[in-house]
Design a protein around this motif. Structure first.
Motif, PDB file in Angstrom:
ATOM      1  N   THR A 116       0.831  -1.213   0.000  1.00  0.00           N
ATOM      2  CA  THR A 116       0.000   0.000   0.000  1.00  0.00           C
ATOM      3  C   THR A 116       0.863   1.260   0.000  1.00  0.00           C
ATOM      4  OG1 THR A 116      -0.163  -0.010   2.417  1.00  0.00           O
ATOM      5  CG2 THR A 116      -1.869  -1.201   1.217  1.00  0.00           C
TER       6      THR A 116
ATOM      7  N   ASN B  27       2.272   5.055  -0.640  1.00  0.00           N
ATOM      8  CA  ASN B  27       1.787   6.397  -0.956  1.00  0.00           C
ATOM      9  C   ASN B  27       2.586   6.927  -2.148  1.00  0.00           C
ATOM     10  OD1 ASN B  27       4.284   7.336   0.021  1.00  0.00           O
ATOM     11  ND2 ASN B  27       3.456   7.799   2.054  1.00  0.00           N
TER      12      ASN B  27
ATOM     13  N   LYS C 251      -1.798   4.596  -3.395  1.00  0.00           N
ATOM     14  CA  LYS C 251      -2.640   5.623  -2.778  1.00  0.00           C
ATOM     15  C   LYS C 251      -2.445   6.962  -3.474  1.00  0.00           C
ATOM     16  CE  LYS C 251      -0.786   4.558   1.242  1.00  0.00           C
ATOM     17  NZ  LYS C 251      -0.472   4.351   2.675  1.00  0.00           N
TER      18      LYS C 251
ATOM     19  N   ASP D 276      -7.261   6.117  -5.700  1.00  0.00           N
ATOM     20  CA  ASP D 276      -6.482   4.926  -5.371  1.00  0.00           C
ATOM     21  C   ASP D 276      -6.518   3.969  -6.565  1.00  0.00           C
ATOM     22  OD1 ASP D 276      -5.969   5.944  -2.884  1.00  0.00           O
ATOM     23  OD2 ASP D 276      -7.414   4.669  -1.829  1.00  0.00           O
TER      24      ASP D 276
ATOM     25  N   SER E  37     -10.090   0.333   0.707  1.00  0.00           N
ATOM     26  CA  SER E  37      -9.928   1.695   0.202  1.00  0.00           C
ATOM     27  C   SER E  37     -11.248   2.450   0.246  1.00  0.00           C
ATOM     28  CB  SER E  37      -9.401   1.650  -1.238  1.00  0.00           C
ATOM     29  OG  SER E  37      -9.428   2.930  -1.838  1.00  0.00           O
TER      30      SER E  37
ATOM     31  N   ARG F 147     -11.607   5.804   2.696  1.00  0.00           N
ATOM     32  CA  ARG F 147     -11.863   7.111   2.091  1.00  0.00           C
ATOM     33  C   ARG F 147     -13.177   7.697   2.613  1.00  0.00           C
ATOM     34  NH1 ARG F 147      -8.590   7.789  -2.845  1.00  0.00           N
ATOM     35  NH2 ARG F 147     -10.127   9.306  -3.610  1.00  0.00           N
TER      36      ARG F 147
END
Length: 338
Positions: free
Chosen positions: A162, A164, A202, A206, A294, A298
């Motif tokens: 995951t 960023n 991310k 996403d 996700s 969010r």
């Protein structure tokens, strides 16, 4: 590809029923490995988010220097302060094996830090988890770990990473991805190079991608085939554009790790026959878990921002996780009733 109705319905099939048929532990046992001297919030956020998402049990495997603080944050977490800087690998390994034998998923990275002893224990834990066929989530300094040695996770298709924006750029460069590759194709390429590991990139949107069509992935699939014939080749990318909050506070990624990890734990329970219709192939579980986690994260971010605005912090998101789950998937929903 946007989120299709088919994907949402498949995700719902992985949700354990709330009808009294399951006993404690059959709705997910989650482990978070992280928490050293300077980082106690991140493993807490991941572990408590798993509980708020709907996991039955949530464990934190950490350094003794972090355990006291993490225990004080919540009595609901089971804390194992076994990652001692002064202990030998021979001492810690059987303890790790014992703990992981009780779990469905291992989340590695929140609050892990880059100290050599923590990185070494993390590699050991991932190795044990792979031997046990557990689902794995890698985030934060867990991504730094695979950046140092991609063999730690390469070819293991029960894993989700995951990254960023910064982490994804660093990993892409390390893997030799052409910087000229269109942005919406990079996650798939990283997945392919890693042998079919699911990538949750991310960002403003996403991007979740699984590509196990490369030679490395084919080899990994053939090695797994004896134990799991459902790991056929997969190539799929999903864009999650669910509205989130307008402030990106530190720690939101830890919440995401806990949410994705819980969905993967449910996937293991589903795979093991605890509930469900068993129509979802194992090879789709990591992607479905990443999409579902996700969507909920969010949504929780949006709810927390609506209440707190500019002052929002990650702690504000925790009470919103359950509400966000209901918003996305409905009250007490179980996909087996579809």
């Amino acid at each position: 590809m946007p989120i299709s109705r088919t994907i949402v319905e498949q995700i719902k099939r992985l949700i354990p029923p709330l009808d009294g048929t399951l006993h404690k532990g059959q709705s997910g046992r989650v482990g978070v490995l992280g928490g050293a001297l300077d980082y106690t919030g991140a493993p807490f956020f991941a572990a408590i988010s798993a509980l708020r998402f709907g996991a039955d049990l949530s464990h934190v495997i950490c350094s003794p220097t972090a355990a006291g603080a993490i225990k004080s944050y919540s009595p609901d977490l089971i804390v194992h302060p076994i990652l001692n800087e002064n202990s030998s690998s021979e001492t810690v390994k059987p303890e790790l094996q014992s703990i992981l034998s009780r779990l469905h998923v291992l989340i590695v990275g929140p609050g892990l830090g880059r100290e050599s002893y923590m990185q070494s224990y993390a590699k050991m834990a991932v190795s044990i988890a792979r031997e046990r066929g557990m689902f794995i989530v890698l985030d934060a300094d867990g991504l730094y770990m695979i950046g140092q040695d991609i063999s730690v996770i390469k070819g293991y298709r029960r894993a989700v990473i995951t990254p960023n924006v910064v982490e994804f750029k660093r990993l892409s460069e390390l893997l030799g991805v052409d910087p000229g590759t269109p942005s919406d194709l990079r996650a798939a390429l990283v997945s392919r190079i890693l042998g079919g590991v699911t990538v949750l990139e991310k960002g403003a949107i996403d991007i979740i991608s699984t590509d196990s069509t490369g030679e490395e992935a084919s080899l990994a699939a053939s090695q797994i085939a004896a134990a799991d014939s459902q790991f056929e080749k997969v190539k799929e990318t999903v864009h999650v554009d669910v509205e989130g909050g307008l402030k990106r506070c530190g720690g939101q990624g830890d919440v995401l790790s806990g949410c994705v990890g819980t969905f993967m734990a449910w996937g293991r329970c589903y795979e093991d026959g605890a509930f469900g219709d068993h129509k979802i192939p194992t090879s789709r579980i990591p992607l479905l878990a990443a999409v579902g986690g996700s969507m909920v994260t969010r949504t929780a971010s949006r709810f927390a921002f609506a209440k707190n605005g500019r002052s929002v912090v990650t702690e504000d998101m925790i009470p919103e996780v359950g509400k966000a789950f209901t918003q996305v998937f409905g009250p007490h929903h179980h996909g087996g009733n579809l």
